[in-house]
Enzyme design. Structure first.
Site, mmCIF file in Angstrom:
data_model
loop_
_atom_site.group_PDB
_atom_site.id
_atom_site.type_symbol
_atom_site.label_atom_id
_atom_site.label_comp_id
_atom_site.label_asym_id
_atom_site.label_seq_id
_atom_site.Cartn_x
_atom_site.Cartn_y
_atom_site.Cartn_z
ATOM 1 N N ASP A 91 0.825 -1.210 0.000
ATOM 2 C CA ASP A 91 0.000 0.000 0.000
ATOM 3 C C ASP A 91 0.864 1.267 0.000
ATOM 4 O O ASP A 91 0.667 2.169 0.821
ATOM 5 C CB ASP A 91 -0.935 -0.019 1.224
ATOM 6 C CG ASP A 91 -1.961 1.116 1.188
ATOM 7 O OD1 ASP A 91 -2.250 1.622 0.083
ATOM 8 O OD2 ASP A 91 -2.462 1.491 2.270
ATOM 9 N N GLN A 141 -3.175 -5.471 5.555
ATOM 10 C CA GLN A 141 -2.940 -4.487 6.628
ATOM 11 C C GLN A 141 -3.801 -4.856 7.825
ATOM 12 O O GLN A 141 -5.009 -4.621 7.820
ATOM 13 C CB GLN A 141 -3.262 -3.068 6.135
ATOM 14 C CG GLN A 141 -2.221 -2.527 5.167
ATOM 15 C CD GLN A 141 -2.688 -1.292 4.405
ATOM 16 O OE1 GLN A 141 -3.732 -1.314 3.760
ATOM 17 N NE2 GLN A 141 -1.911 -0.227 4.440
ATOM 18 N N ASP A 154 -1.047 8.310 10.875
ATOM 19 C CA ASP A 154 -1.782 7.800 9.719
ATOM 20 C C ASP A 154 -3.120 7.202 10.148
ATOM 21 O O ASP A 154 -3.197 6.497 11.154
ATOM 22 C CB ASP A 154 -0.935 6.720 9.036
ATOM 23 C CG ASP A 154 -1.636 6.141 7.824
ATOM 24 O OD1 ASP A 154 -1.916 6.900 6.887
ATOM 25 O OD2 ASP A 154 -1.912 4.918 7.827
ATOM 26 N N GLU A 197 -3.876 12.821 10.608
ATOM 27 C CA GLU A 197 -4.359 12.561 9.254
ATOM 28 C C GLU A 197 -5.760 11.991 9.391
ATOM 29 O O GLU A 197 -5.968 10.778 9.443
ATOM 30 C CB GLU A 197 -3.438 11.582 8.514
ATOM 31 C CG GLU A 197 -3.728 11.498 7.019
ATOM 32 C CD GLU A 197 -4.483 10.258 6.575
ATOM 33 O OE1 GLU A 197 -5.001 10.249 5.455
ATOM 34 O OE2 GLU A 197 -4.554 9.269 7.346
ATOM 35 N N HIS A 214 -0.639 12.052 -1.728
ATOM 36 C CA HIS A 214 -0.499 10.776 -2.444
ATOM 37 C C HIS A 214 -1.834 10.034 -2.497
ATOM 38 O O HIS A 214 -1.951 9.015 -3.148
ATOM 39 C CB HIS A 214 0.557 9.928 -1.747
ATOM 40 C CG HIS A 214 0.093 9.473 -0.394
ATOM 41 N ND1 HIS A 214 -0.116 10.356 0.653
ATOM 42 C CD2 HIS A 214 -0.256 8.251 0.069
ATOM 43 C CE1 HIS A 214 -0.546 9.678 1.693
ATOM 44 N NE2 HIS A 214 -0.646 8.394 1.376
ATOM 45 N N ASP A 215 -2.821 10.511 -1.745
ATOM 46 C CA ASP A 215 -4.124 9.846 -1.703
ATOM 47 C C ASP A 215 -5.111 10.499 -2.675
ATOM 48 O O ASP A 215 -4.804 11.459 -3.361
ATOM 49 C CB ASP A 215 -4.685 9.893 -0.280
ATOM 50 C CG ASP A 215 -4.042 8.844 0.629
ATOM 51 O OD1 ASP A 215 -3.583 7.805 0.118
ATOM 52 O OD2 ASP A 215 -4.011 9.076 1.848
HETATM 53 C C1 OTU Z 1 -4.070 6.740 4.893
HETATM 54 O O1 OTU Z 1 -5.220 7.259 4.270
HETATM 55 C C2 OTU Z 1 -2.907 6.847 3.924
HETATM 56 O O2 OTU Z 1 -2.705 8.177 3.574
HETATM 57 C C3 OTU Z 1 -3.162 5.962 2.735
HETATM 58 O O3 OTU Z 1 -2.185 6.097 1.751
HETATM 59 C C4 OTU Z 1 -3.240 4.553 3.239
HETATM 60 O O4 OTU Z 1 -3.629 3.711 2.182
HETATM 61 C C5 OTU Z 1 -4.227 4.377 4.383
HETATM 62 O O5 OTU Z 1 -4.177 5.416 5.355
HETATM 63 C C6 OTU Z 1 -3.888 3.125 5.135
HETATM 64 O O6 OTU Z 1 -2.652 3.240 5.767
HETATM 65 O O7 OTU Z 1 -8.219 5.780 3.467
HETATM 66 O O8 OTU Z 1 -7.780 6.759 1.069
HETATM 67 O O9 OTU Z 1 -8.896 9.368 7.196
HETATM 68 O O10 OTU Z 1 -8.998 8.640 4.255
HETATM 69 O O11 OTU Z 1 -6.709 7.679 6.751
HETATM 70 C C7 OTU Z 1 -6.907 7.101 2.096
HETATM 71 C C8 OTU Z 1 -9.398 8.240 6.564
HETATM 72 C C9 OTU Z 1 -7.290 6.508 3.410
HETATM 73 C C10 OTU Z 1 -8.665 7.822 5.342
HETATM 74 C C11 OTU Z 1 -7.172 7.864 5.469
HETATM 75 C C12 OTU Z 1 -6.507 6.861 4.637
#
Ligand code: OTU
Length: 639
Positions: free
Chosen positions: A141, A252, A284, A326, A390-391
């Site tokens: 991931d 995970q 995170d 986050e 990055h999301d």
């Molecule tokens: C985070 O994001 C990270 O930024 C992601 O890259 C990871 O994949 C994820 O956690 C797992 O580690 O679902 O679409 O707040 O939006 O925590 C991103 C809720 C995610 C989520 C956020 C998460």
């Protein structure tokens, strides 16, 4: 008579004192313990107080903190003291952040070190390195499935290189931010492996169930975060023949914080990271770490207690460390993490979503209204303002805010998804859908800033005018990040107009996760293109740099005392910045048409003085109009 708590603390002291050799170290530790013990105690009691072994748990957690403090390098201890004197180092106009993946931006840590001049040229002094710890090849991931929190991914380097890099960057004025991925580990983490091998102690680190009965009951109330990846929040583990809680990807495994051993183990990992010299930890997926049957298991009260406990431990053993939350959730929930006891810093997902929203609608009313309601946070905390990460981009605005300005939240989200995936007629955006759920109709959007802002489309099938508009949109968005109050965070690559990268579609580990479309692997040529006249990278980089310099030299842009001003023109976003006796009025045109505003929007704040636009040096005289080119923004101050 001593209070129960005081005598409890007194009872714990001898063991801690011994652990710290009863010297100078102990006195400093004791002093901080004195300040934070009450809150730490109450938090841990709230989480684990009903256990018979609570006292033992508490003692072992504090002993872990003492030994971490003992191992803390001297240079960090003196940084701790400096920051205790000046707790506001992160609130100033000098703070400008960047975020990147080590491998994508520079191949490895050695390469990243060579990029130091680049970061300095751009002007950042906060750098978030995306997860760089050991993680299984392919099933990781993007690094968010860690199999060893104390080992750098060997492809990137090793721990020694990391700590050296952190101190080198520090010497050059750049603080390093790392992730504290505390909600879950990889299923290949030693704890998970031992659980799979049948060790009870480690099975209790996770949520493992022999059949679907309990998972089904939980799932009645859970949201699916990655519905395209797998249905539900649990995954079947062949080796165990049991079901494991996996909020995100199937590999995970969510940690069970109901078990104090997990808290202690993760506190040790946290303090280990702190002792590497990291200034800020990004918590995170902060919202998911506490579960209770019958609830959505997101942002529960006890998550706040848990984060408070971690934070108090950090304040005792590594006090210069800050937490960044986050929480990409409903705006009411986002703010609950932001306070000096929990997270001093927080992403501002609402601003992110609404800047894109205003760009699509050419209308700032929802942005203006929501910010006026929700921007203000505790004075000792700070927003991290970003436009891309990055999301994915999720439309996490509040439906009530939307209704108050006549917008139907649900329909509006559908529109925004269609707009940013380029389906909506006339859209400039080239995004791709992420995690579409046929069940709920929910969807999020992926894409690089440049592609979402119209550059990809303009370069492929339009002319220079459209290209220039796209660059203006990118700059406009960043101008807001740089001036609205708080720490601006640049998703590195945005400053050189990086477009979508579709190569992920050919990678079997990535093709079903469209977030990879905006996780480009940068070559030296990509970065060098900033020096080639006439390229979008060249134009944009120069303007980013100039704007960053301007922010850093503008006193009114420190802190985040901001008033949002209705501008009587639905396309112009207006806010007044204040710091000490300084004022600055920012005006941003969110449309591709030209506009004028009466200057009295400013005279209300500055009287009849002529104003200077710090961005282009223009002087505006009372009694005149303020004109706006497409997507123009102005930072106005009296002469
Ligand atoms: C985070 O994001 C990270 O930024 C992601 O890259 C990871 O994949 C994820 O956690 C797992 O580690 O679902 O679409 O707040 O939006 O925590 C991103 C809720 C995610 C989520 C956020 C998460």
């Amino acid at each position: 008579m001593k209070s129960k708590l005081t005598s409890h603390l007194e009872g714990l002291k001898p063991a801690l004192q011994t652990a710290l050799d009863n010297g100078e170290e102990w006195h400093r530790f004791e002093h901080r313990l004195g300040r934070h013990f009450d809150l730490l105690y109450h938090s841990l009691q709230d989480l684990y107080g009903d256990r018979d072994d609570f006292s033992t748990c508490l003692e072992s957690i504090l002993l872990a903190a003492a030994s971490a403090y003992r191992a803390r390098p001297v240079i960090l201890k003196s940084r701790d003291e400096g920051r205790e004197q000046d707790a506001s180092w992160y609130l100033g106009k000098e703070a400008v952040g960047g975020v990147c993946y080590v491998d994508l931006f520079a191949d490895n840590l050695t390469g990243l070190e060579k990029r130091l001049p680049y970061f300095k040229e751009l002007g950042i002094n906060y750098l978030h390195l995306m997860p760089l710890f050991q993680a299984p090849e392919g099933r990781n991931d993007g690094g968010y499935a860690v199999s060893d929190y104390r080992r750098v991914n060997p492809a990137l380097g090793n721990m020694k290189q990391l700590t050296e890099l952190i101190s080198l960057f520090r010497e050059n004025g750049i603080s390093i931010v790392l992730d504290f991925i505390y909600n879950h580990t990889s299923d290949e983490h030693e704890w998970a492996q031992r659980a799979k091998r049948g060790e009870r102690e480690y099975q209790e680190f996770y949520y493992i169930y022999p059949n679907r009965e309990i998972p089904d009951r939980y799932e009645e109330n859970l949201r699916e975060v990655f519905p395209e990846e797998k249905p539900g929040s649990f995954s079947y583990c062949e080796q165990l023949g049991q079901w494991v809680w996996t909020t995100f990807k199937s590999y995970q495994w969510d940690l069970n914080y109901g078990n104090p051993a997990v808290f202690k183990a993760m506190a040790e990992e946290m303090l280990y990271l702190a002792n590497c010299g990291v200034d800020i930890l990004r918590l995170d997926a902060v919202a998911f770490a506490w579960k209770e049957m019958g609830t959505a298991c997101e942002s529960l009260d006890k998550v706040h207690v848990l984060v408070t406990a971690f934070n108090q431990l950090a304040q005792i053993a590594a006090p210069s460390l800050l937490f960044k939350s986050e929480a990409i959730v409903h705006p009411d929930e986002v703010t609950r993490y932001i306070n000096p006891r929990e997270c001093q810093l927080s992403y501002n997902p609402l601003l992110m979503a609404l800047l894109w929203e205003a760009l699509a609608t050419r209308d700032v009313k929802l942005l203006q209204h929501s910010m006026a309601k929700r921007f203000r946070i505790h004075a000792d905390t700070s927003w991290i303002n970003y436009i891309r990460s990055h999301d994915d981009v999720g439309w996490t605005f509040c439906d009530d805010d939307a209704a108050e300005v006549g917008i139907n939240g649900h329909d509006h989200r559908q529109f925004l998804n269609r707009f940013y995936t380029g389906e909506f007629p006339g859209s400039f955006a080239r995004g791709v859908p992420f995690q579409y759920s046929p069940e709920t109709g929910d969807c999020r959007v992926c894409g690089s800033t440049a592609s979402l802002a119209g550059l990809e489309k303009a370069l492929n099938d339009e002319g220079e005018v459209e290209q220039a508009l796209a660059l203006s949109r990118i700059l406009l968005l960043h101008s807001v990040l740089l001036s609205i109050g708080g720490i601006p965070l640049i998703y590195l690559g945005d400053e050189i107009a990086t477009q979508n990268d579709y190569s992920y579609q050919d990678d079997r580990h990535k093709h079903n996760d469209s977030r990879w479309v905006h996780r480009h692997r940068f070559s030296s040529d990509d970065l060098e293109s900033r020096n080639t006249t006439g390229t979008p990278a060249n134009t944009l980089f120069a303007r980013f740099k100039a704007l960053i310099d301007l922010r850093k030299s503008t006193a009114a842009l420190s802190g985040q005392d901001t008033d949002f001003i209705p501008s009587r023109n639905g396309q112009i976003f207006a806010y007044l910045r204040r710091h000490a006796d300084k004022r600055l009025l920012a005006l941003c045109n969110f449309s591709e048409s030209s506009h004028s505003l009466a200057l009295d929007i400013a005279t209300g704040h500055f009287g009849d003085k002529p104003l200077t636009d710090l961005v282009n040096g223009e002087t505006l005289h009372p009694g005149t109009q303020i004109n706006f080119e497409p997507y123009q923004f102005r930072w106005l101050q009296p002469d």
